[in-house]
Design a protein around this motif. Structure first.
Motif, PDB file in Angstrom:
ATOM      1  N   GLU A 259      29.434  50.977  39.479  1.00  0.00           N
ATOM      2  CA  GLU A 259      29.319  51.657  40.810  1.00  0.00           C
ATOM      3  C   GLU A 259      29.072  50.329  41.811  1.00  0.00           C
ATOM      4  N   SER A 260      29.464  50.595  43.081  1.00  0.00           N
ATOM      5  CA  SER A 260      29.430  49.654  44.027  1.00  0.00           C
ATOM      6  C   SER A 260      27.898  49.441  44.350  1.00  0.00           C
ATOM      7  N   ALA A 261      27.533  48.372  45.164  1.00  0.00           N
ATOM      8  CA  ALA A 261      25.965  48.169  45.428  1.00  0.00           C
ATOM      9  C   ALA A 261      25.494  49.437  46.290  1.00  0.00           C
ATOM     10  N   ASP A 262      26.031  50.116  47.110  1.00  0.00           N
ATOM     11  CA  ASP A 262      25.667  51.129  47.784  1.00  0.00           C
ATOM     12  C   ASP A 262      25.996  52.688  47.606  1.00  0.00           C
ATOM     13  N   GLY A 263      26.245  52.752  46.039  1.00  0.00           N
ATOM     14  CA  GLY A 263      26.468  54.042  45.532  1.00  0.00           C
ATOM     15  C   GLY A 263      27.817  54.571  45.645  1.00  0.00           C
ATOM     16  N   GLU A 264      28.680  54.015  46.656  1.00  0.00           N
ATOM     17  CA  GLU A 264      29.881  54.583  46.836  1.00  0.00           C
ATOM     18  C   GLU A 264      30.920  54.270  45.781  1.00  0.00           C
ATOM     19  N   ILE A 265      31.902  54.991  45.825  1.00  0.00           N
ATOM     20  CA  ILE A 265      32.807  55.011  44.548  1.00  0.00           C
ATOM     21  C   ILE A 265      33.653  53.516  44.850  1.00  0.00           C
ATOM     22  N   PRO A 266      33.653  52.492  43.920  1.00  0.00           N
ATOM     23  CA  PRO A 266      34.319  51.408  43.953  1.00  0.00           C
ATOM     24  C   PRO A 266      35.844  51.397  44.522  1.00  0.00           C
ATOM     25  N   LEU A 267      36.126  50.560  45.013  1.00  0.00           N
ATOM     26  CA  LEU A 267      37.587  50.118  45.849  1.00  0.00           C
ATOM     27  C   LEU A 267      38.617  50.496  44.781  1.00  0.00           C
ATOM     28  N   LYS A 268      38.704  50.020  43.536  1.00  0.00           N
ATOM     29  CA  LYS A 268      39.583  50.159  42.430  1.00  0.00           C
ATOM     30  C   LYS A 268      39.712  51.446  41.955  1.00  0.00           C
ATOM     31  N   ALA A 269      38.236  52.180  41.831  1.00  0.00           N
ATOM     32  CA  ALA A 269      38.439  53.520  41.322  1.00  0.00           C
ATOM     33  C   ALA A 269      39.149  54.504  42.401  1.00  0.00           C
ATOM     34  N   ARG A 270      38.756  54.215  43.730  1.00  0.00           N
ATOM     35  CA  ARG A 270      39.532  54.882  45.023  1.00  0.00           C
ATOM     36  C   ARG A 270      41.046  54.756  44.839  1.00  0.00           C
TER      37      ARG A 270
ATOM     38  N   MET B 127      18.961  51.842  54.140  1.00  0.00           N
ATOM     39  CA  MET B 127      19.976  51.066  54.172  1.00  0.00           C
ATOM     40  C   MET B 127      19.632  49.743  53.324  1.00  0.00           C
ATOM     41  N   SER B 128      20.359  49.144  52.199  1.00  0.00           N
ATOM     42  CA  SER B 128      20.163  48.050  51.368  1.00  0.00           C
ATOM     43  C   SER B 128      20.515  46.692  52.154  1.00  0.00           C
ATOM     44  N   ASP B 129      19.883  45.713  51.912  1.00  0.00           N
ATOM     45  CA  ASP B 129      20.349  44.196  52.369  1.00  0.00           C
ATOM     46  C   ASP B 129      21.181  43.927  51.710  1.00  0.00           C
ATOM     47  N   SER B 130      22.187  42.928  52.064  1.00  0.00           N
ATOM     48  CA  SER B 130      23.221  42.194  51.228  1.00  0.00           C
ATOM     49  C   SER B 130      23.137  40.705  51.554  1.00  0.00           C
ATOM     50  N   ARG B 131      23.683  40.082  50.498  1.00  0.00           N
ATOM     51  CA  ARG B 131      23.635  38.512  50.515  1.00  0.00           C
ATOM     52  C   ARG B 131      24.849  38.121  50.031  1.00  0.00           C
ATOM     53  N   VAL B 132      25.144  36.796  50.462  1.00  0.00           N
ATOM     54  CA  VAL B 132      26.454  36.002  49.825  1.00  0.00           C
ATOM     55  C   VAL B 132      25.790  34.979  49.029  1.00  0.00           C
ATOM     56  N   ALA B 133      26.671  34.953  47.795  1.00  0.00           N
ATOM     57  CA  ALA B 133      26.064  33.837  46.687  1.00  0.00           C
ATOM     58  C   ALA B 133      27.012  33.033  46.437  1.00  0.00           C
ATOM     59  N   LYS B 134      26.856  31.701  46.428  1.00  0.00           N
ATOM     60  CA  LYS B 134      27.622  30.618  46.312  1.00  0.00           C
ATOM     61  C   LYS B 134      27.178  29.954  45.262  1.00  0.00           C
ATOM     62  N   ALA B 135      28.291  29.382  44.192  1.00  0.00           N
ATOM     63  CA  ALA B 135      27.918  28.483  43.195  1.00  0.00           C
ATOM     64  C   ALA B 135      29.073  27.668  42.879  1.00  0.00           C
ATOM     65  N   THR B 136      28.783  26.443  42.652  1.00  0.00           N
ATOM     66  CA  THR B 136      29.759  25.507  41.970  1.00  0.00           C
ATOM     67  C   THR B 136      29.696  25.468  40.415  1.00  0.00           C
ATOM     68  N   ILE B 137      30.868  25.769  39.891  1.00  0.00           N
ATOM     69  CA  ILE B 137      30.810  26.093  38.375  1.00  0.00           C
ATOM     70  C   ILE B 137      31.763  24.757  37.878  1.00  0.00           C
ATOM     71  N   ARG B 138      31.480  23.967  36.973  1.00  0.00           N
ATOM     72  CA  ARG B 138      32.466  22.956  36.566  1.00  0.00           C
ATOM     73  C   ARG B 138      32.754  23.154  34.916  1.00  0.00           C
ATOM     74  N   ASP B 139      31.836  23.875  34.210  1.00  0.00           N
ATOM     75  CA  ASP B 139      31.979  23.997  32.878  1.00  0.00           C
ATOM     76  C   ASP B 139      33.197  24.443  32.563  1.00  0.00           C
ATOM     77  N   ASP B 140      34.135  23.906  31.785  1.00  0.00           N
ATOM     78  CA  ASP B 140      35.498  24.598  31.455  1.00  0.00           C
ATOM     79  C   ASP B 140      35.107  26.096  30.604  1.00  0.00           C
ATOM     80  N   ALA B 141      34.539  26.360  29.931  1.00  0.00           N
ATOM     81  CA  ALA B 141      34.323  27.494  29.286  1.00  0.00           C
ATOM     82  C   ALA B 141      33.836  28.813  30.153  1.00  0.00           C
ATOM     83  N   ARG B 142      33.008  28.465  30.973  1.00  0.00           N
ATOM     84  CA  ARG B 142      32.751  29.109  32.019  1.00  0.00           C
ATOM     85  C   ARG B 142      33.765  29.677  33.122  1.00  0.00           C
ATOM     86  N   LEU B 143      34.388  28.630  33.569  1.00  0.00           N
ATOM     87  CA  LEU B 143      35.511  28.751  34.403  1.00  0.00           C
ATOM     88  C   LEU B 143      36.744  29.511  33.814  1.00  0.00           C
TER      89      LEU B 143
END
Length: 170
Positions: free
Chosen positions: A50-61, A1-17
């Motif tokens: 593909e989703s992280a765990d090799g399953e069919i992604p939600l949108k595809a389902r 079983m693979s580990d998972s993480r939640v990543a947070k980042a603040t983005i202020r650059d208009d082009a990136r937003l």
């Protein structure tokens, strides 16, 4: 079983937003857009749909459920018609359907693509692993094909002919 993480980042650059907003619209969610971007940037790119765990992604389902609703298991639908229907149903751009729905379903052997003489068809299979049958004849009539039946094209031909008649009578 693979580990998972939640990543947070603040983005202020208009082009990136702006790019992030476009990616969110294309992928259906901010999380899916970021997962795709990380896969494209740091993985070899083949795993991006593909989703992280090799399953069919939600949108595809969700897309598969819509295809089954339209054609049933074993039914066929033109690829372009499917793209339009799925883009509308899933609220994503038509250009993203092949990457987000068709490619993951094809990789999981849930659908097959069938190249006819004039059209490409999607043959819809089951998610539970039942085999999908493909007609041996390229343009054999589908057991159940989902199209508009040519009604729109016939109406356009009628209107074009009516416009020609008016012009000739004048």
């Amino acid at each position: 079983m693979s580990d998972s993480r939640v990543a947070k980042a603040t983005i202020r650059d208009d082009a990136r937003l702006k790019a992030l907003a476009e990616a969110e619209e294309e992928h259906g969610s901010l999380a899916d857009a970021i997962r795709f971007a990380v896969s494209e940037a740091y993985v070899n790119g083949d795993d991006a749909s593909e989703s992280a765990d090799g399953e069919i992604p939600l949108k595809a389902r969700e897309g598969h459920r819509k295809l089954v609703e339209w054609t049933g298991i074993g039914g066929r639908i033109e690829l372009e018609t499917a793209e339009s229907v799925l883009a509308n149903h899933l609220n994503i751009q038509t250009g993203a359907i092949r990457r987000m729905v068709v490619k993951p379903l094809k990789a999981a052997d849930v659908i097959r693509l069938h190249q006819g003489i004039h059209d490409v068809w999607i043959i819809v299979g089951a998610l539970d692993g039942e085999p999908i049958s493909v007609d041996t004849e390229p343009d054999a009539p589908a057991r159940k094909a989902a199209t508009d039946g040519g009604e729109a094209r016939e109406r356009l031909d009628e209107l074009a002919a009516a416009g020609t008649e008016v012009t000739r009578n004048e």
